[in-house]
Design a protein around this motif. Structure first.
Motif, PDB file in Angstrom:
ATOM      1  N   SER A 403       0.839  -1.192   0.000  1.00 56.82           N
ATOM      2  CA  SER A 403       0.000   0.000   0.000  1.00 56.82           C
ATOM      3  C   SER A 403       0.875   1.243   0.000  1.00 56.82           C
ATOM      4  N   PRO A 404       0.285   2.402  -0.351  1.00 51.80           N
ATOM      5  CA  PRO A 404       1.041   3.651  -0.228  1.00 51.80           C
ATOM      6  C   PRO A 404       1.525   3.906   1.191  1.00 51.80           C
ATOM      7  N   THR A 426       1.767  12.941 -13.016  1.00 45.37           N
ATOM      8  CA  THR A 426       0.879  13.962 -12.457  1.00 45.37           C
ATOM      9  C   THR A 426      -0.084  13.386 -11.428  1.00 45.37           C
ATOM     10  N   GLU A 427      -0.614  12.192 -11.712  1.00 41.51           N
ATOM     11  CA  GLU A 427      -1.592  11.614 -10.788  1.00 41.51           C
ATOM     12  C   GLU A 427      -0.970  11.130  -9.480  1.00 41.51           C
ATOM     13  N   ASP A 428       0.358  11.166  -9.390  1.00 42.35           N
ATOM     14  CA  ASP A 428       1.044  10.777  -8.159  1.00 42.35           C
ATOM     15  C   ASP A 428       1.289  11.968  -7.231  1.00 42.35           C
ATOM     16  N   ALA A 429       0.650  13.091  -7.488  1.00 42.48           N
ATOM     17  CA  ALA A 429       0.958  14.313  -6.747  1.00 42.48           C
ATOM     18  C   ALA A 429       0.704  14.161  -5.248  1.00 42.48           C
ATOM     19  N   ASP A 430      -0.421  13.548  -4.865  1.00 42.31           N
ATOM     20  CA  ASP A 430      -0.731  13.430  -3.440  1.00 42.31           C
ATOM     21  C   ASP A 430       0.276  12.541  -2.726  1.00 42.31           C
ATOM     22  N   LEU A 431       0.636  11.421  -3.343  1.00 38.96           N
ATOM     23  CA  LEU A 431       1.611  10.522  -2.719  1.00 38.96           C
ATOM     24  C   LEU A 431       2.994  11.173  -2.680  1.00 38.96           C
ATOM     25  N   ARG A 433       3.514  14.360  -2.282  1.00 37.72           N
ATOM     26  CA  ARG A 433       3.461  15.314  -1.162  1.00 37.72           C
ATOM     27  C   ARG A 433       3.616  14.599   0.182  1.00 37.72           C
ATOM     28  N   THR A 434       3.204  13.355   0.241  1.00 33.56           N
ATOM     29  CA  THR A 434       3.387  12.582   1.472  1.00 33.56           C
ATOM     30  C   THR A 434       4.839  12.162   1.653  1.00 33.56           C
ATOM     31  N   LEU A 435       5.450  11.700   0.571  1.00 35.18           N
ATOM     32  CA  LEU A 435       6.789  11.124   0.665  1.00 35.18           C
ATOM     33  C   LEU A 435       7.888  12.178   0.727  1.00 35.18           C
ATOM     34  N   LEU A 439      11.480  12.102   2.763  1.00 40.46           N
ATOM     35  CA  LEU A 439      12.738  11.846   2.068  1.00 40.46           C
ATOM     36  C   LEU A 439      13.721  12.997   2.215  1.00 40.46           C
ATOM     37  N   GLU A 440      13.227  14.231   2.348  1.00 38.71           N
ATOM     38  CA  GLU A 440      14.164  15.342   2.486  1.00 38.71           C
ATOM     39  C   GLU A 440      14.898  15.303   3.822  1.00 38.71           C
ATOM     40  N   ARG A 441      14.375  14.539   4.784  1.00 36.89           N
ATOM     41  CA  ARG A 441      15.097  14.330   6.041  1.00 36.89           C
ATOM     42  C   ARG A 441      16.088  13.169   5.931  1.00 36.89           C
ATOM     43  N   LYS A 442      16.015  12.434   4.853  1.00 40.62           N
ATOM     44  CA  LYS A 442      16.841  11.235   4.702  1.00 40.62           C
ATOM     45  C   LYS A 442      18.008  11.409   3.746  1.00 40.62           C
ATOM     46  N   ALA A 443      17.947  12.366   2.831  1.00 37.51           N
ATOM     47  CA  ALA A 443      18.929  12.418   1.741  1.00 37.51           C
ATOM     48  C   ALA A 443      19.402  13.837   1.478  1.00 37.51           C
ATOM     49  N   GLY A 444      20.596  13.933   0.895  1.00 37.62           N
ATOM     50  CA  GLY A 444      21.135  15.221   0.489  1.00 37.62           C
ATOM     51  C   GLY A 444      20.665  15.666  -0.879  1.00 37.62           C
ATOM     52  N   ARG A 445      20.205  14.722  -1.695  1.00 34.70           N
ATOM     53  CA  ARG A 445      19.713  15.054  -3.041  1.00 34.70           C
ATOM     54  C   ARG A 445      18.494  14.188  -3.331  1.00 34.70           C
TER      55      ARG A 445
END
Length: 504
Positions: A403-404, A426-431, A433-435, A439-445
């Protein structure tokens, strides 16, 4: 490959023999005899760098920029000597050395030259005096970034030019005004010598102080340990394995005077394949992933070793496309026998893990890499931390989520990474926004719809990330922001401008 180099240490412009030699283990040709390093050689190099510091730190930005540009020109002038040496030592193909790595290394020097001419890196701030302020006057305050002292640099095995003797750490330190002591990598010691000759020639041509650049060979663990523990070394730049980097990091922080250790130690660089993207191009993403996994025999710290997908027919399509391309890939020479051995061990450990299914299995040779592909489910992945460890080579693991929400759980469980990638439409926009905040707390890029192999040398690049990807989440080893690692702020209070550094 014949012994057409002298195999000596470079200290304050002189080539120095060590007490004994060690033999290299090239991919092709005869081994080289290289001078052994030891603590006494390290001591001489560190003292030479310290002796050069005051004069070099006082050079103008223009003088240092000219030095960096001269290094670039000297490297380019030696391309016909450097290319065959690097090919023989590492097994990398000629286009990788001649057309990619050497130009990248030279252009990196020129990028730093341009950057320090602009002066933005100094982050200068000035609060003018307010002698009439009540209830008490304010002094005149100026802050300028100043070089920290001699810097030790450890080159990477997988980039004999771009992350080695004249790589980004050396370029950033020299741009900052810090003399450098490089520990040459044993895997390409001959290449390191040829590059050191280029840097030394540039230093002489531009009138830099003797000792601004020094290089010592290893041959034992003693050299690296002595270098990071030497009291005159004020910072360390490192690119390499987690095991080696963590050991050196621990030595740096346990010194009587702890120093910063800027270690870049690799990661699994997970990709998250979102359902909209998978519905339209699962096969193309699978083929692209396989190409990224096998590029350079998978010997990149940004190799995307994990693909996280929602279970279903699109995941099957993705897997089958990657499988077909990996099965068609031939064996590739690895940089060293030690790296090839570690690759086999890592791939076999995945193969033998409970709950992991074989998709592509192969038999690597003593120094060759052949691809592996495995898959597992999210619960197995989350329960076994070993599945999230880097396998340095062309091996991939597909993680199937139900699942998401399970995608997000996997993202939250990640350790620090150099990169994370989202394949999305485009249809993945909501997911997305969740991820993305996870991820920005996990990676430098963080990438969209691409593959992380290949690190652009540019002002905005970040090559680093939270531990264990790197030892300092606020730094980068690529891009002009890398210069900040080797500077410290100094505030000048009521100091006349006539006494301030030229850079101010």
């Amino acid at each position: 490959m014949t012994q057409d180099i002298h195999g000596k240490h470079l200290i304050a412009g002189d080539w120095i023999s060590g007490q004994g030699t060690f033999r290299t283990d090239p991919a092709t040709g005869d081994p080289l005899e290289i001078s052994l390093g030891d603590a006494s050689v390290v001591d001489r190099a560190a003292k030479a760098a310290e002796a050069a510091f005051d004069a070099y730190a006082a050079t103008t930005r223009e003088a240092r920029a000219a030095f960096l540009e001269a290094i670039a020109s000297e490297l380019e002038a030696r391309v016909d000597a450097i290319t065959p040496m690097a090919m023989a030592e590492t097994g990398l193909p000629e286009p990788r050395i001649r057309s990619v790595e050497l130009p990248r290394t030279a252009n990196q020097m020129r990028l730093f030259a341009s950057h320090i001419r602009q002066g933005d890196f100094l982050d200068m701030r000035h609060d003018s005096a307010l002698p009439d302020r009540q209830p008490m006057p304010r002094p005149d305050l100026r802050v300028v970034q100043r070089p920290i002292g001699p810097v030790a640099v450890f080159g990477a095995s997988n980039f004999p030019l771009a992350f080695s003797t004249a790589g980004g750490d050396t370029a950033a330190a020299l741009a900052a005004g810090c003399p450098v002591v490089v520990k040459a990598h044993e895997a390409h010691a001959g290449t390191c010598e040829l590059v050191a000759e280029a840097i030394n020639a540039a230093a002489e041509a531009t009138g830099m102080p003797r000792g601004v650049f020094n290089q010592v060979h290893g041959g034992s663990l003693e050299v690296g340990q002595a270098l990071v523990q030497h009291p005159l070394i004020k910072a360390v730049g490192f690119t390499g394995s987690y095991r080696g980097g963590k050991a050196l990091f621990d030595l740096c922080v346990s010194r009587p005077e702890p120093i910063p250790f800027f270690g870049e130690m690799g990661s699994i660089n997970p990709m998250f394949l979102l359902p909209g993207a998978m519905a339209t191009r699962a096969a193309a993403i699978g083929e692209g992933w396989a190409g990224s996994l096998t590029m350079g025999a998978g010997q990149f710290c940004t190799n995307p070793g994990i693909a996280v997908v929602l279970d279903g027919p699109e995941a099957d399509t993705f897997r089958d496309a990657a499988k077909a391309k990996l099965e068609a890939a031939g064996p590739q020479t690895m940089l060293t026998k030690g790296i090839a051995s570690a690759y086999r061990d890592g791939a076999y450990a995945l193969r033998d893990s409970d709950g992991v299914r074989e998709v592509v299995v192969s038999e690597p040779g003593e120094r060759n890499a052949t691809p592996f592909l495995f898959e597992t489910d999210a619960q197995t992945f989350l329960a076994n931390e070993a599945l999230a460890e880097e396998v340095f080579g062309p091996t991939g693991l597909i993680v199937r989520a139900k699942s998401p929400e399970e995608l997000a759980t996997i993202a939250r469980g990640l350790k620090g990474q150099l990169t994370c990638t989202l394949h999305m439409d485009t249809e993945d926009a909501d997911l997305t926004r969740t991820l993305l905040p996870i991820l920005e707390r996990k990676a430098g890029r963080i990438l969209a719809n691409g593959f992380p192999t290949g690190v652009e040398v540019a002002d905005a690049m970040v090559h680093g990330g939270p531990f264990p990807a790197s030892t300092n989440y606020g730094a980068t080893s690529v891009g002009t922001l890398a210069i900040r690692r080797f500077l410290r702020p100094v505030c000048y209070q009521d100091i006349s401008e006539m006494f301030l550094p030229e850079t101010a």
